[in-house]
Design a protein around this motif. Sequence first.
Motif, PDB file in Angstrom:
ATOM      1  N   MET A   1       8.829   4.529  -0.503  1.00 60.75           N
ATOM      2  CA  MET A   1       9.687   3.464  -0.087  1.00 60.75           C
ATOM      3  C   MET A   1       8.983   2.001  -0.702  1.00 60.75           C
ATOM      4  O   MET A   1       9.598   0.713  -0.809  1.00 60.75           O
ATOM      5  CB  MET A   1       9.353   3.729   1.569  1.00 60.75           C
ATOM      6  N   VAL A   2       7.572   1.881  -0.206  1.00 54.95           N
ATOM      7  CA  VAL A   2       7.357   0.656  -0.966  1.00 54.95           C
ATOM      8  C   VAL A   2       6.827   0.329  -2.215  1.00 54.95           C
ATOM      9  O   VAL A   2       7.459  -0.661  -2.887  1.00 54.95           O
ATOM     10  CB  VAL A   2       5.493   0.766  -0.206  1.00 54.95           C
TER      11      VAL A   2
ATOM     12  N   MET B   1       0.052  -7.243   4.019  1.00 52.27           N
ATOM     13  CA  MET B   1       0.223  -7.377   2.417  1.00 52.27           C
ATOM     14  C   MET B   1      -0.298  -8.458   1.429  1.00 52.27           C
ATOM     15  O   MET B   1      -1.454  -8.183   0.360  1.00 52.27           O
ATOM     16  CB  MET B   1       1.341  -6.167   1.807  1.00 52.27           C
ATOM     17  N   ASP B   2       0.989  -9.332   1.573  1.00 50.74           N
ATOM     18  CA  ASP B   2       1.147 -10.217   0.776  1.00 50.74           C
ATOM     19  C   ASP B   2      -0.927 -11.125   0.934  1.00 50.74           C
ATOM     20  O   ASP B   2      -1.411 -11.931   0.191  1.00 50.74           O
ATOM     21  CB  ASP B   2       2.279 -11.619   1.858  1.00 50.74           C
TER      22      ASP B   2
ATOM     23  N   MET C   1      -3.248  -0.546   3.351  1.00 59.38           N
ATOM     24  CA  MET C   1      -2.308  -0.681   2.121  1.00 59.38           C
ATOM     25  C   MET C   1      -2.401   0.876   1.988  1.00 59.38           C
ATOM     26  O   MET C   1      -1.316   1.008   1.766  1.00 59.38           O
ATOM     27  CB  MET C   1      -2.827  -1.200   1.129  1.00 59.38           C
ATOM     28  N   ARG C   2      -3.570   1.528   1.865  1.00 64.04           N
ATOM     29  CA  ARG C   2      -3.014   3.118   1.238  1.00 64.04           C
ATOM     30  C   ARG C   2      -2.390   4.021   2.048  1.00 64.04           C
ATOM     31  O   ARG C   2      -1.617   4.414   1.391  1.00 64.04           O
ATOM     32  CB  ARG C   2      -3.908   3.598   0.767  1.00 64.04           C
TER      33      ARG C   2
ATOM     34  N   TYR D   1      -0.266   1.169  -5.110  1.00 61.30           N
ATOM     35  CA  TYR D   1      -1.067  -0.488  -6.274  1.00 61.30           C
ATOM     36  C   TYR D   1      -1.740  -1.732  -5.663  1.00 61.30           C
ATOM     37  O   TYR D   1      -3.176  -2.008  -6.320  1.00 61.30           O
ATOM     38  CB  TYR D   1       0.228  -1.221  -6.841  1.00 61.30           C
ATOM     39  N   LEU D   2      -1.680  -2.180  -4.235  1.00 58.40           N
ATOM     40  CA  LEU D   2      -2.179  -2.977  -4.060  1.00 58.40           C
ATOM     41  C   LEU D   2      -3.866  -2.286  -3.965  1.00 58.40           C
ATOM     42  O   LEU D   2      -5.098  -3.275  -3.848  1.00 58.40           O
ATOM     43  CB  LEU D   2      -2.130  -3.046  -2.970  1.00 58.40           C
ATOM     44  N   TYR D   3      -3.743  -0.803  -3.463  1.00 62.17           N
ATOM     45  CA  TYR D   3      -5.392  -0.308  -2.856  1.00 62.17           C
ATOM     46  C   TYR D   3      -6.365  -0.173  -4.074  1.00 62.17           C
ATOM     47  O   TYR D   3      -7.258  -1.119  -4.232  1.00 62.17           O
ATOM     48  CB  TYR D   3      -4.742   0.604  -2.108  1.00 62.17           C
TER      49      TYR D   3
END
Length: 662
Positions: free
Chosen positions: A372-373, A388-389, A471-472, A478-480
């Motif tokens: 989804m993300v 997240m931002d 975040m993960r 990706y951000l993690y």
Amino acid sequence: MEATRELYWNIGHGALVLLPMYLFTFVALGLLVKSGLKRLDIYRQGKPLDRFGNRGERIANLLKNVFLQSRVLMVKGPGYAHGLFFWGFFVLFVGTILVALQADFTDLLFGFRFLDGEFYKLFSLALDLAGLAAVVMLAGLFVRRYLVRPKGLETSRDDAIMHGLLFAILITGFVIEGARMAVNELPNDPALAAWSPVGLMIAKALAGMGEPSLRALHQGLWWVHFFLVIGFICAIPFTKFRHIFTTAANYFFADLGPKGALVTLDMEGDAESFGTANLKDLTWKDIFDTDACTKCKRCQDRCPAHNTDKPLSPMKVINQLGEVACTNPEANLIETVSKDALWSCTTCRACQEICPAAIEHVGKVVDMRRNMVLMEGEFPGEEVMAAMDNTEVNGNPLGMAMASRGDWAEGLPVKKMAEDADVDILYFVGCYASFDKRNIKIATSFIHLCAAAGIKVGILGKEEKCCGEPMRKMGNEYLYQSMAAENIETIKGYGVKKVVTACPHCFNTLAKDYRDLGFDVETEHYTVFLNRLVEEGKLKLKAETFDCTYHDSCYIGRYNDLYKEPRALISAAGGTIREMDKSGAESFCCGAGGGRIMAEEKLGSRISVSRAKMAAGTGAGMLVSNCPFCMTMFEDGIKGAELEGQLVPRDIGEILLERLTL
């Protein structure tokens, strides 16, 4: 007269009996194998996964959980009933094999008999008691399912078939025994009959029928019993009976890696999609899990989301995936399960810890979130997208300036690594202890405790980034990995030998998940570190009596089995713990896990309020925890439950500092 009996009494032992008996047996076993192999095609719809290494450990795990019923017995009541039923039925199965072995092999071919004398007496007694235990336990499970019927327990055609067949097999077995004993042992050898107490009771009840009627009853029921067993074998692949094999196999296929660690995605490869949206995105083990599920609802009973009226049932998620695998392989899994259900999960792991079939729920939920993300750019709310931002820009979900991350430590006996890296430990502070006023007090307490023990502590300050765990768990792999890579490079660049953190989420991430990305520095939770200092006499405390209740953080308890150390510290400080009903491995989540710390709780009631009420129910005026997420949730939960003034949330570090002997 030697204690024994004629096997196949009143049935005969010639070809007219043995040939059809073994023919039907082999046909049933053949159908079982053929149907089982067909189900392999269902599992093969998933991706490859290696769950065959460390076979010795896997076999030991299987044997322990099958024959000792270890996971089944984690729940009293129905767990004990199932365990006793299993052992009873297993003893009957072994007894049947021994009868066939002597009658159709050792005696038939070699004239050797072992079912006689004292061994036969014990054999008869064991089978009678095992059969009685099986009948009584099955009756108890029947009452629970059909008369008491706990909320949420689903009953289907399979359950009726299972109960009916098992009852019929057990009852006909006892009546056959009673009819035989009424003709033979009751009038001729009552001393031997006493070794079969249940059969003796039935024999006395049937004794008035007369020998011809007893023989006819015995012979007719013998064949009925035989074909019921054949029906049982044939029904295994088509009903919940298959869990006899799939659940056992699931113990063998259990994840032997670090407990609770997620699969690390290759974000730099040429993959066209990430996460799980369709059946082909699951592994074969994910699909196999759906066959191992017995719908016992233990996971559902312990799910904090389900218990606060959110649209999530771990049991239903698994069974929905199974329905797709068997009936509609092209269906979208996320739409089948529902996005609201997936976003409701706190990844607390309560479902997995209690599951008697060793099913792995959390990874499936996170993988669907990943899709989804990463593929659709969806989040449970705008507030999560903003967090997240913030993390991407400032290195923390709170949106605070990166440069101010170490401001809380000004004037404290702690070094910033950029200025002096000669330290004993690196304190990985975490986002909430760096920016949240309430949690800054806890971070300060830890620094003072270390200073009192002569421990030189360093922090990264503005060089530290969020560990990436929220975040993960929300699906943003990706951000993690971006956050993790920066933290790993920074920490290893300073040659750090040990990391200590007060955040269970940071601890679990650095100690396990970062390992896949090349991080190899020893990492401890502060309760383990401080408890060692107390035991070694480096941290001296003055015990002052107080009452409290203690909350086991999910990521310290279920994820890392750290139950002793926090309680030891509370005890060393003079505390007496009034345990909540849901404590230890069955602790109820605070509601912040799974990235939910970043999300508004819009569905159902608030998990933190429910937990605060549980704490207040102990009568203790203090709720002790060891997690900044938990502390934040309890501050809000106590207000939401209108318990201000009745219940005060405290951290273990704060309590220890107040009792520090300088």
